[in-house]
Enzyme design. Sequence first.
Site, mmCIF file in Angstrom:
data_model
loop_
_atom_site.group_PDB
_atom_site.id
_atom_site.type_symbol
_atom_site.label_atom_id
_atom_site.label_comp_id
_atom_site.label_asym_id
_atom_site.label_seq_id
_atom_site.Cartn_x
_atom_site.Cartn_y
_atom_site.Cartn_z
ATOM 1 N N ARG A 109 0.800 -1.233 0.000
ATOM 2 C CA ARG A 109 0.000 0.000 0.000
ATOM 3 C C ARG A 109 0.832 1.282 0.000
ATOM 4 N NH1 ARG A 109 -3.456 -2.561 3.983
ATOM 5 N NH2 ARG A 109 -5.050 -3.746 2.896
ATOM 6 N N LYS A 131 2.777 11.023 -11.995
ATOM 7 C CA LYS A 131 1.938 10.104 -12.761
ATOM 8 C C LYS A 131 2.704 8.809 -12.956
ATOM 9 C CE LYS A 131 -1.227 12.904 -15.493
ATOM 10 N NZ LYS A 131 -1.740 13.126 -16.861
ATOM 11 N N GLU A 173 8.504 16.920 -26.282
ATOM 12 C CA GLU A 173 7.824 17.357 -25.052
ATOM 13 C C GLU A 173 8.249 18.778 -24.669
ATOM 14 O OE1 GLU A 173 5.315 15.812 -23.714
ATOM 15 O OE2 GLU A 173 5.578 13.639 -23.832
ATOM 16 N N LYS A 211 6.231 22.706 -16.037
ATOM 17 C CA LYS A 211 5.461 21.547 -15.589
ATOM 18 C C LYS A 211 5.206 21.600 -14.078
ATOM 19 C CE LYS A 211 4.655 16.707 -15.694
ATOM 20 N NZ LYS A 211 4.836 15.435 -16.378
ATOM 21 N N GLU A 221 -5.140 16.375 -12.094
ATOM 22 C CA GLU A 221 -5.701 16.652 -13.409
ATOM 23 C C GLU A 221 -7.206 16.888 -13.375
ATOM 24 O OE1 GLU A 221 -3.506 14.609 -16.502
ATOM 25 O OE2 GLU A 221 -5.340 14.401 -17.629
ATOM 26 N N ARG A 225 -4.032 20.776 -15.452
ATOM 27 C CA ARG A 225 -3.011 19.791 -15.804
ATOM 28 C C ARG A 225 -3.305 19.089 -17.129
ATOM 29 N NH1 ARG A 225 0.288 15.470 -11.943
ATOM 30 N NH2 ARG A 225 1.555 14.637 -13.625
ATOM 31 N N ASN A 229 -1.498 17.511 -21.937
ATOM 32 C CA ASN A 229 -1.830 16.469 -22.890
ATOM 33 C C ASN A 229 -1.982 16.970 -24.328
ATOM 34 O OD1 ASN A 229 -1.930 14.353 -20.943
ATOM 35 N ND2 ASN A 229 -3.261 13.330 -22.431
ATOM 36 N N HIS A 232 -1.310 14.712 -27.147
ATOM 37 C CA HIS A 232 -1.345 13.336 -26.647
ATOM 38 C C HIS A 232 -2.648 12.604 -26.959
ATOM 39 C CE1 HIS A 232 2.248 14.698 -24.685
ATOM 40 N NE2 HIS A 232 2.462 13.528 -24.146
ATOM 41 N N HIS A 236 -1.868 9.023 -28.360
ATOM 42 C CA HIS A 236 -2.215 7.753 -27.718
ATOM 43 C C HIS A 236 -2.898 6.784 -28.678
ATOM 44 C CE1 HIS A 236 -2.089 9.722 -23.459
ATOM 45 N NE2 HIS A 236 -0.895 9.419 -23.922
ATOM 46 N N HIS A 249 7.812 7.518 -27.858
ATOM 47 C CA HIS A 249 6.702 8.342 -27.373
ATOM 48 C C HIS A 249 6.758 9.770 -27.914
ATOM 49 C CE1 HIS A 249 3.525 9.908 -24.908
ATOM 50 N NE2 HIS A 249 4.339 10.733 -24.269
#
Lengths: 351, 351
Positions: A109, A131, A173, A211, A221, A225, A229, A232, A236, A249
């Site tokens: 956990r 993330k 990026e 960032k 997000e 935030r 993306n 993206h 994706h 990527h």
Amino acid sequence: MLIDINLPHSKYEITIDTLPNLTFDRKVLIVTNPKVGGFHLKYLLQKINAKEIYIVTLPDGENYKNMQNLEFLLDRCFDHRLDRKSLLIALGGGVIGDMTGFASSIYQRGVDFIQIPTTLLSQVDASVGGKTGVNNKFGKNLIGAFHQPKAVYIDTYFLRTLPLREFVSGIAEVIKMAVVFDSEFFKWLEINDLSEDKNLEYAIKRSIELKANVVSQDEKEAGVRASLNYGHTFCHVIENFTNYSTYLHGEAVAIGIIMANELAHSLGFLSDDEKQKIFNLIKKYNLPTYYKVENIDKFYETFFLDKKSSNSKIKFILPNSIGSYIISDDVNVDDIKKVLEKFTDIYIEND
Amino acid sequence: MLIDINLPHSKYEITIDTLPNLTFDRKVLIVTNPKVGGFHLKYLLQKINAKEIYIVTLPDGENYKNMQNLEFLLDRCFDHRLDRKSLLIALGGGVIGDMTGFASSIYQRGVDFIQIPTTLLSQVDASVGGKTGVNNKFGKNLIGAFHQPKAVYIDTYFLRTLPLREFVSGIAEVIKMAVVFDSEFFKWLEINDLSEDKNLEYAIKRSIELKANVVSQDEKEAGVRASLNYGHTFCHVIENFTNYSTYLHGEAVAIGIIMANELAHSLGFLSDDEKQKIFNLIKKYNLPTYYKVENIDKFYETFFLDKKSSNSKIKFILPNSIGSYIISDDVNVDDIKKVLEKFTDIYIEND
């Protein structure tokens, strides 16, 4: 050079400098891949003092960022009897960082982890902001957690062994950050060359500042935030269709930026001139700018697997000028498909 | 009847009452097992209004609380195109609650979930406090997350279909709560019978109050929350050795309490008289009190896989009287093994 992340439940520093000496009064597990480990593990081990140090190697590449390898990593944590006070260290690019972060968020956990990113892409983006996650057959990063690292150490020394293609992929990026948030930085990128060390350090620093600012405002997000993306949403889908193996990527991000710009332009947000400027900056680094859409309907359907889509709406981040954007989740389906139509030809390199 | 959980990042209510009518402007996925679903799904569906409702059934039993079934559940979330605003509802006991909670914590990096516990054990303990997770070959709940539900609805109506053995198993956690925190409640339990409805409701309410108080102080078990693990250090080893199938969780907790008491007694913390009183209360409900330890060294070694052990130390929660406890992580290995020695005979029922 230090940049702070300030969240209500978590504060940490991002160091952009030679990796410092690190001492830990606990068990440490270093996670890396064979390539990065071969180049840099010795360097890292010289800098680390800990109670016990273990090393786990995961296979290299985005298509190994899956549940199976996550379980492999977790099993090694148990084999080495890591406890709740142990520390994981990610030495590698985004794949290693995302998997190490996710494993550390669910091992017993939650245990601490540190990011030591070794690719430009992970230095300017993936290592910052907490993330973590893995891909699955439905798409990218669809299983994961928000789990902030305890520290991020960015040392450009690691980039010396990075293949040119991967280096350039990271620049996508950087360009993303500039287009969305900072027109001055964009202009700076137009006239400066990132193959020079001092320029590279500045670009890394500026990207992380931008960032860190966004993440500190909106960790999970809920709002701003999502702007990160940009490019993206398309990226994706492309990565999904090409099984995460055709493009790096950042390369898919570059194409995604081009596609998002076409959409923004067709909707009247982005001027022809600025669209061209972004195209030129991407071209300057020989990043790809085209993906052939085989089936428009299938491409469109796949948008809905993106985490950003909700209530059957797709969220697009659309620049309305360089340094400014809008987020829209009610773009008309026909407008989207008309843009995809432009990407159905066999690719012919243009200007 | 309402009990509040107050955490810095999360507040929610626990309702002990007839299940209210629930309306949701989002997709809802109900997770249950064939047995509970057969009895109660219709009742639940009458109470729920939502945009879309999906149902997923997981196999029943602690030995199905694993990564494989977690992935099955996550895949169904993708099949039904749940988004970040969707809601998962756990209708079932601890297994369903833990898996639904864990899935909702990592699906697209986190969605909301609601607990509707249908066993006594999950009503008095597991559904409250946000501990989620799965078991693996190394032990119990070793992979997971802290992820608080948005609400917990406790309706004793569900307990009418609960087999007696499962009902009694839940009482072990009630006894645990009383021994650790509340001598008055313990006395009340000695003289009252939980097969009476009004007594049962009071016992549920009091158990949750005690747990909510602890969780509100220490969500992530940095300190006082560890006290809830009274009996569980031994219990987890027993469950591991018996592959989570011989005993229900509460039954293994009952044996774990007896073992912890033996240790507390042998170290001079717990009086003979109080040890006997706890034993008698456990016996009153025909809970098991003995597990035959086959191999003392192996049993001892397995303690170290517990999440509570760190830096190679085992954490024991030891009552020093009823309603009060100490937490110790430096019990001498010989003292532990001497207690285990008492559990190596063939079991002969004693009082």
